[in-house]
Design a protein around this motif. Sequence first.
Motif, PDB file in Angstrom:
ATOM      1  N   TYR A  21     -17.389 -10.528   3.480  1.00 17.51           N
ATOM      2  CA  TYR A  21     -16.576 -11.392   4.353  1.00 17.51           C
ATOM      3  C   TYR A  21     -15.191 -11.616   3.739  1.00 17.51           C
ATOM      4  O   TYR A  21     -14.179 -11.654   4.435  1.00 17.51           O
ATOM      5  CB  TYR A  21     -17.274 -12.727   4.601  1.00 17.51           C
ATOM      6  CG  TYR A  21     -18.528 -12.628   5.439  1.00 17.51           C
ATOM      7  CD1 TYR A  21     -18.735 -11.543   6.289  1.00 17.51           C
ATOM      8  CD2 TYR A  21     -19.503 -13.620   5.391  1.00 17.51           C
ATOM      9  CE1 TYR A  21     -19.884 -11.451   7.060  1.00 17.51           C
ATOM     10  CE2 TYR A  21     -20.654 -13.540   6.157  1.00 17.51           C
ATOM     11  CZ  TYR A  21     -20.843 -12.447   6.990  1.00 17.51           C
ATOM     12  OH  TYR A  21     -21.974 -12.358   7.752  1.00 17.51           O
ATOM     13  N   GLN A  25     -20.293 -16.029  10.686  1.00 19.03           N
ATOM     14  CA  GLN A  25     -19.865 -16.212   9.298  1.00 19.03           C
ATOM     15  C   GLN A  25     -19.861 -17.692   8.913  1.00 19.03           C
ATOM     16  O   GLN A  25     -20.246 -18.062   7.800  1.00 19.03           O
ATOM     17  CB  GLN A  25     -18.467 -15.604   9.102  1.00 19.03           C
ATOM     18  CG  GLN A  25     -18.492 -14.078   9.202  1.00 19.03           C
ATOM     19  CD  GLN A  25     -17.121 -13.446   9.048  1.00 19.03           C
ATOM     20  OE1 GLN A  25     -16.133 -14.126   8.791  1.00 19.03           O
ATOM     21  NE2 GLN A  25     -17.072 -12.134   9.213  1.00 19.03           N
ATOM     22  N   SER A  70     -11.080 -18.304   8.415  1.00 19.95           N
ATOM     23  CA  SER A  70     -11.037 -17.141   9.312  1.00 19.95           C
ATOM     24  C   SER A  70     -12.405 -16.753   9.869  1.00 19.95           C
ATOM     25  O   SER A  70     -12.529 -15.733  10.543  1.00 19.95           O
ATOM     26  CB  SER A  70     -10.467 -15.931   8.564  1.00 19.95           C
ATOM     27  OG  SER A  70      -9.236 -16.249   7.968  1.00 19.95           O
ATOM     28  N   ALA A  71     -13.426 -17.553   9.569  1.00 15.27           N
ATOM     29  CA  ALA A  71     -14.787 -17.151   9.915  1.00 15.27           C
ATOM     30  C   ALA A  71     -15.062 -17.220  11.412  1.00 15.27           C
ATOM     31  O   ALA A  71     -14.559 -18.113  12.101  1.00 15.27           O
ATOM     32  CB  ALA A  71     -15.782 -18.053   9.177  1.00 15.27           C
ATOM     33  N   ASP A  72     -15.851 -16.259  11.927  1.00 19.87           N
ATOM     34  CA  ASP A  72     -16.397 -16.394  13.284  1.00 19.87           C
ATOM     35  C   ASP A  72     -17.671 -17.250  13.176  1.00 19.87           C
ATOM     36  O   ASP A  72     -18.032 -17.714  12.092  1.00 19.87           O
ATOM     37  CB  ASP A  72     -16.678 -15.017  13.896  1.00 19.87           C
ATOM     38  CG  ASP A  72     -17.683 -14.211  13.081  1.00 19.87           C
ATOM     39  OD1 ASP A  72     -18.471 -14.813  12.314  1.00 19.87           O
ATOM     40  OD2 ASP A  72     -17.667 -12.964  13.196  1.00 19.87           O
ATOM     41  N   GLU A  92     -13.155  -8.610   4.316  1.00 23.29           N
ATOM     42  CA  GLU A  92     -12.751  -8.541   5.718  1.00 23.29           C
ATOM     43  C   GLU A  92     -11.492  -9.389   5.953  1.00 23.29           C
ATOM     44  O   GLU A  92     -10.575  -8.961   6.663  1.00 23.29           O
ATOM     45  CB  GLU A  92     -13.904  -9.045   6.603  1.00 23.29           C
ATOM     46  CG  GLU A  92     -13.572  -9.014   8.094  1.00 23.29           C
ATOM     47  CD  GLU A  92     -14.697  -9.622   8.943  1.00 23.29           C
ATOM     48  OE1 GLU A  92     -15.877  -9.571   8.522  1.00 23.29           O
ATOM     49  OE2 GLU A  92     -14.377 -10.152  10.031  1.00 23.29           O
ATOM     50  N   HIS A  93     -11.457 -10.592   5.340  1.00 24.23           N
ATOM     51  CA  HIS A  93     -10.323 -11.498   5.592  1.00 24.23           C
ATOM     52  C   HIS A  93      -9.269 -11.432   4.493  1.00 24.23           C
ATOM     53  O   HIS A  93      -8.348 -12.251   4.479  1.00 24.23           O
ATOM     54  CB  HIS A  93     -10.835 -12.929   5.753  1.00 24.23           C
ATOM     55  CG  HIS A  93     -11.837 -13.080   6.845  1.00 24.23           C
ATOM     56  ND1 HIS A  93     -11.542 -12.805   8.171  1.00 24.23           N
ATOM     57  CD2 HIS A  93     -13.153 -13.432   6.829  1.00 24.23           C
ATOM     58  CE1 HIS A  93     -12.621 -13.000   8.914  1.00 24.23           C
ATOM     59  NE2 HIS A  93     -13.617 -13.375   8.124  1.00 24.23           N
ATOM     60  N   LYS A  94      -9.430 -10.479   3.601  1.00 28.72           N
ATOM     61  CA  LYS A  94      -8.490 -10.312   2.475  1.00 28.72           C
ATOM     62  C   LYS A  94      -8.290 -11.626   1.704  1.00 28.72           C
ATOM     63  O   LYS A  94      -7.161 -11.972   1.308  1.00 28.72           O
ATOM     64  CB  LYS A  94      -7.144  -9.771   2.971  1.00 28.72           C
ATOM     65  CG  LYS A  94      -7.281  -8.442   3.734  1.00 28.72           C
ATOM     66  CD  LYS A  94      -5.975  -7.725   3.814  1.00 28.72           C
ATOM     67  CE  LYS A  94      -6.016  -6.525   4.779  1.00 28.72           C
ATOM     68  NZ  LYS A  94      -7.209  -5.661   4.628  1.00 28.72           N
ATOM     69  N   ALA A  95      -9.382 -12.332   1.505  1.00 31.44           N
ATOM     70  CA  ALA A  95      -9.301 -13.657   0.873  1.00 31.44           C
ATOM     71  C   ALA A  95      -8.977 -13.557  -0.619  1.00 31.44           C
ATOM     72  O   ALA A  95      -8.264 -14.407  -1.164  1.00 31.44           O
ATOM     73  CB  ALA A  95     -10.610 -14.421   1.077  1.00 31.44           C
ATOM     74  N   SER A 134     -11.865 -17.754   3.531  1.00 28.78           N
ATOM     75  CA  SER A 134     -12.863 -17.030   4.318  1.00 28.78           C
ATOM     76  C   SER A 134     -13.432 -17.927   5.406  1.00 28.78           C
ATOM     77  O   SER A 134     -13.709 -17.469   6.525  1.00 28.78           O
ATOM     78  CB  SER A 134     -14.004 -16.537   3.416  1.00 28.78           C
ATOM     79  OG  SER A 134     -13.495 -15.663   2.435  1.00 28.78           O
TER      80      SER A 134
END
Lengths: 343, 343
Positions: free
Chosen positions: B294, B270, B265-267, B297-300, B262
């Motif tokens: 989160y 995040q 891939s965080a902005d 969102e990122h399919k973690a 996560s």
Amino acid sequence: MDSIVKVKATAPMPEPAELNAAERLATLAFDDMRRVDALILDRLQSHVTLIPELARYLIEAGGKRVRPMITIAAANMIGCRDEAPIKLAAAVEFIHTATLLHDDVVDESGMRRGKAAANLVWGNASSVLVGDFLFARSFSLMVEAGSMKALGVLSAAASTIAEGEVRQLAAVKDTGVSVETYLEIIDAKTAALFAAAAQVAGIVAARPIVEEKALETYGRELGLAFQLVDDALDYDGAAAKLGKSVGDDFREGKVTLPVALSILSADDEQRAFWDRVIGQLDQHDGDFETALAYMREHKAIEATIEAAHNRAAKARQALAIFPANEWRLALEALASFVVTRAH
Amino acid sequence: MDSIVKVKATAPMPEPAELNAAERLATLAFDDMRRVDALILDRLQSHVTLIPELARYLIEAGGKRVRPMITIAAANMIGCRDEAPIKLAAAVEFIHTATLLHDDVVDESGMRRGKAAANLVWGNASSVLVGDFLFARSFSLMVEAGSMKALGVLSAAASTIAEGEVRQLAAVKDTGVSVETYLEIIDAKTAALFAAAAQVAGIVAARPIVEEKALETYGRELGLAFQLVDDALDYDGAAAKLGKSVGDDFREGKVTLPVALSILSADDEQRAFWDRVIGQLDQHDGDFETALAYMREHKAIEATIEAAHNRAAKARQALAIFPANEWRLALEALASFVVTRAH
């Protein structure tokens, strides 16, 4: 047992001749102990830097390496010049260091070998895990030594140590702990490793069982003497100079021999005192000094030291079956040494 | 490594056929596992009653004995019907139980196997010491098994576990932990014991090195799969039903794969969130739910489960060199099983 309780008051003083004799052991064992130390430093290496850092903090704090020195001296006494005793000596020191790290977590100690205890510097979690690491590495060293029988003796000693520690924990604040129970506890938590440290030398040298047993007895009695002195020193101001915290056992409510003997001889007022300060761990300013006064009245410290002398004598006697070479004399001197000064 | 990060989102569901296959292993191993259990109960006996009491609390709480079952199944697969794998299986479970007891002290866990963690019931001191006892007894069991090589493998695994735990401790609150570092940590703290549990079966059966290595690979990959699923379940409500605390890793600031992915891939917003809740461990109501959002969102979580599937596939492949008997099929099924349901 009787010899501990019915004591003639004698306060033994260090005898310079004995100290010099003990130093002779360190001199004799110097080369072998350098190899043990090199092995210890090598085997506590890890790519996880906290591990050698924490372990060295303790190992380099100047422990006297009494236990590995017993293995080395016993092996030399019986003419074993193998690599195996070096490995086993390092393994014994690793087991000991692991238990120190875990004890500090268990006891919430403040000081160890004259420095802040490792758990105060790195936290309990690190002390638990680095202890586990050292424990595991001790068994790897035993594997290198190559004797399954020695492995069996040392792994049995390790579980006995844990049993002794658990019993000691259960005996905290218990003013009913008898002299016998106390001796069983120190036999397990301390003497078992001393006994194993000596015995394994006989094992890897493939000596007859009677010699192996004599070495085991030497180690056990020496360990008992060692712990008795340690417990006496916890009520002795001289210990403070050696970097030990005095009064730790008292503050933790541990019933060691000086307390057990004082309770045995206590009148009603004194019994109420012990019930409060140990039984309920309700301690105030001046209580430690009162405890010392009661111990002086009943000669409890002297009796503890005398018990240590008796154990040291038994340790020396156990060596009688071996040739009286310089190593045997040095081991005998060690037994005298541990009861005449702090360790 | 790549296969973990570049993931196709697939959320695998348990397949009843695989569950039944896994149950077949438990059925096949039933008699041997009864012997392992009897040995475990026998060897945790001690005259110090707290020790079996505390150890049984954990051991009888219904751990699935996955690790000893691997030793038993591997030994049977290669036709070894000795007593040695029974002893080693019990030793493996003792090492595992010792590390659980110490982990609970290290992590300050609240729950373990659906019950209050032992350290909350008996205190940290008892958990440390009973862990030491079990660890020592595990080595006594290995001595009984009689293979010095197996002893070497298991003692090396034990020090590797401690190294992994220390590294994990150092990685807490470190939002910079990479996927690679995470894999190294779980390889040490979890997969090393699975690997050893399988490898020692090949050792005591005196199989060629290629088979011993294949077993080691099976165990290692299975262990990685196992831990990946465990780390995914810590962010999965379904785990609560299995008596595990959900969100423990999050609350402790552990950077497991769902978090590491996560963060990758965080902005900016995040990243600031992760820096606060993990880096500074500054957590408030609703933060766990935000973390879950989160991750979705990122399919973690899915990526973590997929990584587990890949590892399980490698575990199965490692067995290809062995005869396709019922034990091999059952071990293959176990690899499928650990990734399709909680453990």
